[in-house]
Design an enzyme around this catalytic site. Sequence first.
Site, PDB file in Angstrom:
ATOM      1  N   LYS A   1      -7.778  -7.619  -5.235  1.00 46.76           N
ATOM      2  CA  LYS A   1      -7.305  -7.069  -6.442  1.00 46.76           C
ATOM      3  C   LYS A   1      -6.696  -7.889  -7.365  1.00 46.76           C
ATOM      4  CE  LYS A   1      -5.233  -3.683  -4.555  1.00 46.76           C
ATOM      5  NZ  LYS A   1      -5.848  -3.999  -3.066  1.00 46.76           N
TER       6      LYS A   1
ATOM      7  N   ASP B   1      -6.377  -5.625   0.290  1.00 49.19           N
ATOM      8  CA  ASP B   1      -6.948  -6.873   0.667  1.00 49.19           C
ATOM      9  C   ASP B   1      -8.310  -7.061   0.001  1.00 49.19           C
ATOM     10  OD1 ASP B   1      -4.489  -7.361   1.829  1.00 49.19           O
ATOM     11  OD2 ASP B   1      -5.251  -6.582   3.679  1.00 49.19           O
TER      12      ASP B   1
ATOM     13  N   GLY C   1      -0.014  -7.893  -1.137  1.00 52.82           N
ATOM     14  CA  GLY C   1       0.488  -9.498  -1.512  1.00 52.82           C
ATOM     15  C   GLY C   1      -0.932  -9.761  -2.194  1.00 52.82           C
ATOM     16  N   HIS C   2      -0.668 -10.199  -3.397  1.00 52.36           N
ATOM     17  CA  HIS C   2      -1.726 -10.530  -4.107  1.00 52.36           C
ATOM     18  C   HIS C   2      -1.914 -11.904  -4.481  1.00 52.36           C
ATOM     19  CE1 HIS C   2      -1.846  -6.128  -6.252  1.00 52.36           C
ATOM     20  NE2 HIS C   2      -2.270  -6.395  -5.034  1.00 52.36           N
TER      21      HIS C   2
ATOM     22  N   GLN D   1      -2.504  -1.998  -2.317  1.00 53.83           N
ATOM     23  CA  GLN D   1      -3.095  -1.396  -0.936  1.00 53.83           C
ATOM     24  C   GLN D   1      -4.482  -0.909  -1.451  1.00 53.83           C
ATOM     25  OE1 GLN D   1       0.466  -0.162  -1.460  1.00 53.83           O
ATOM     26  NE2 GLN D   1       0.792  -2.276  -0.486  1.00 53.83           N
TER      27      GLN D   1
HETATM   28  P1  IMP Z   1       3.311   0.029   5.054  1.00 59.74           P
HETATM   29  O1  IMP Z   1       3.066  -0.130   3.555  1.00 59.74           O
HETATM   30  O2  IMP Z   1       4.340  -1.533   5.386  1.00 59.74           O
HETATM   31  O3  IMP Z   1       4.235   1.158   5.487  1.00 59.74           O
HETATM   32  O4  IMP Z   1       2.243  -0.178   6.038  1.00 59.74           O
HETATM   33  C1  IMP Z   1       1.463   0.840   6.216  1.00 59.74           C
HETATM   34  C2  IMP Z   1       0.121   0.501   6.617  1.00 59.74           C
HETATM   35  O5  IMP Z   1      -0.374   0.024   5.359  1.00 59.74           O
HETATM   36  C3  IMP Z   1      -0.051  -0.613   7.782  1.00 59.74           C
HETATM   37  O6  IMP Z   1      -1.368  -0.539   8.206  1.00 59.74           O
HETATM   38  C4  IMP Z   1      -0.299  -1.904   6.729  1.00 59.74           C
HETATM   39  O7  IMP Z   1      -0.885  -2.720   7.483  1.00 59.74           O
HETATM   40  C5  IMP Z   1      -0.986  -1.360   5.524  1.00 59.74           C
HETATM   41  N1  IMP Z   1      -0.781  -2.273   4.518  1.00 59.74           N
HETATM   42  C6  IMP Z   1       0.426  -2.131   3.377  1.00 59.74           C
HETATM   43  N2  IMP Z   1       0.194  -2.920   2.500  1.00 59.74           N
HETATM   44  C7  IMP Z   1      -1.004  -3.380   2.628  1.00 59.74           C
HETATM   45  C8  IMP Z   1      -1.666  -4.470   1.918  1.00 59.74           C
HETATM   46  O8  IMP Z   1      -1.191  -4.698   0.890  1.00 59.74           O
HETATM   47  N3  IMP Z   1      -2.815  -4.675   2.292  1.00 59.74           N
HETATM   48  C9  IMP Z   1      -3.363  -4.198   3.434  1.00 59.74           C
HETATM   49  N4  IMP Z   1      -2.744  -3.384   4.233  1.00 59.74           N
HETATM   50  C10 IMP Z   1      -1.528  -2.970   3.711  1.00 59.74           C
END
Ligand code: IMP
Length: 448
Positions: A19, A16, A43-44, A227
């Site tokens: 990017k 977040d 989520g971009h 991420q």
């Molecule tokens: P997962 O990727 O859904 O398995 O989530 C694992 C961890 O990564 C959790 O803490 C999510 O909130 C975090 N996470 C996954 N994708 C994002 C992102 O795009 N931005 C911020 N945190 C993320």
Amino acid sequence: MIKGKTAVIIGAQWGDEGKGKIVDVLSENFSIVARYAGGHNAGHTVIIGGKKFILQLVPCGVLRDGCCSVIGNGVVLDPMAFLKEVGTLRDAGVKVDGNLFVSNRAHVILPYHRMIELAAENAPGRVKIGTTSRGIGPAYEDKMGRRGLRVADLLDLKLLRKHIENACREKNMIAHALFNSEPLDPEKMYHEYAAIAGKIAPFVRDTATFLHNALKRGESIVFEGAQGTMLDIDHGTYPFVTSSSATSGGAVIGTGVAPTAITSVIGVTKAYCTRVGEGPFPSEIHDKQGEELRARGNEYGAVTGRPRRCGWLDLPLLRYSAAINGVSWWVVTKLDVLDELDEVPVCVGYKIDGKATDEPPAQGCGYDSIECIYRKLPGWRTSTEGITEISKLPARAKEYLKFLEDETGAQVGMVSTGPGREQTMLVDSFNAEMESLTGRKTRLTATP
Ligand code: IMP
């Protein structure tokens, strides 16, 4: 012979960092934007025609004329989510045909991945990660367990039927035994996925070969990270991480380009720090100031809408991130969120058991003993809105950025103060490097 140049854009913190906008701005001159990890957990946020779009799977390059977008083999693809996103883009008049490609080797997320993840996250005795519930982790588990379904297999209907039958038998038994979940119907699932395979097919390619050929022709590629470094499966705050390689090394594995083809690594960091989901966060603010930062920065998850936890800039974390990723440049986003502060605390070091250290703990629980050493930098108390040149920033904002550079050893190349393309400032030497990669200077065109 590789003639083309490349840059990897990574999140330096917990995701977040903004990017999406940075890739959008820089993709003006790159021929290809390639995603290499994660899935529709990312989520971009990008603004097109005054309308806000949250791109989850489709790389931001799709918004630029003449730029191709690639979803690499390292991504886990939910075909339904992909088609929904493609539909929304088409409806908005964005071209997605002939310029958007999906790797035939990317793994597919199926409904049982979501079922298992949801059940496991809520099961008693399990460590709750606070995932995005998109089935990302279980899909990567199947990939590594060598029992996954790849995009090429999705298009092979005989194989698809067999795969779904076998997988459902196994997953239904496991989910019932462990979590008492209701079984999924393989026949229904097969028909749903067989029906959309034909819609996915036109996007599918051997994207590694596509990228190699582009590099041979001298075209430039920007790799769009998803991420952030501290969510990386190996280097992040395990187990509170995502299930893929979010760091720059992931660009190599997740697209099939060679390590020697990476020219530059750009680390995106907020001027402060946020995290969604559970897990360690040394510089987290637990008082009113955290709520104020959340309100000013509108810190709510782009995918899940969850409020983001907020904290101060963490320099030991950025030093680690710079080392792990090989960061050549920082892009600092959301500087404006700090505009009103009298002083800005920055974590300049960690102490564990009274000893100074820059080494992040290997265990999640190790972070509990971190004591952050803060230094308060003077705030600039002036709006940075509308400033388009770094030299015109308030002196104290410039000092803040200089401090970040001195403490991390990498230069700030770009600063962002809002979601629009024009709310971006470029350092000349950074723009010169981008020009050396793409042959053209980045112009900060206004958001269309
Ligand atoms: P997962 O990727 O859904 O398995 O989530 C694992 C961890 O990564 C959790 O803490 C999510 O909130 C975090 N996470 C996954 N994708 C994002 C992102 O795009 N931005 C911020 N945190 C993320």
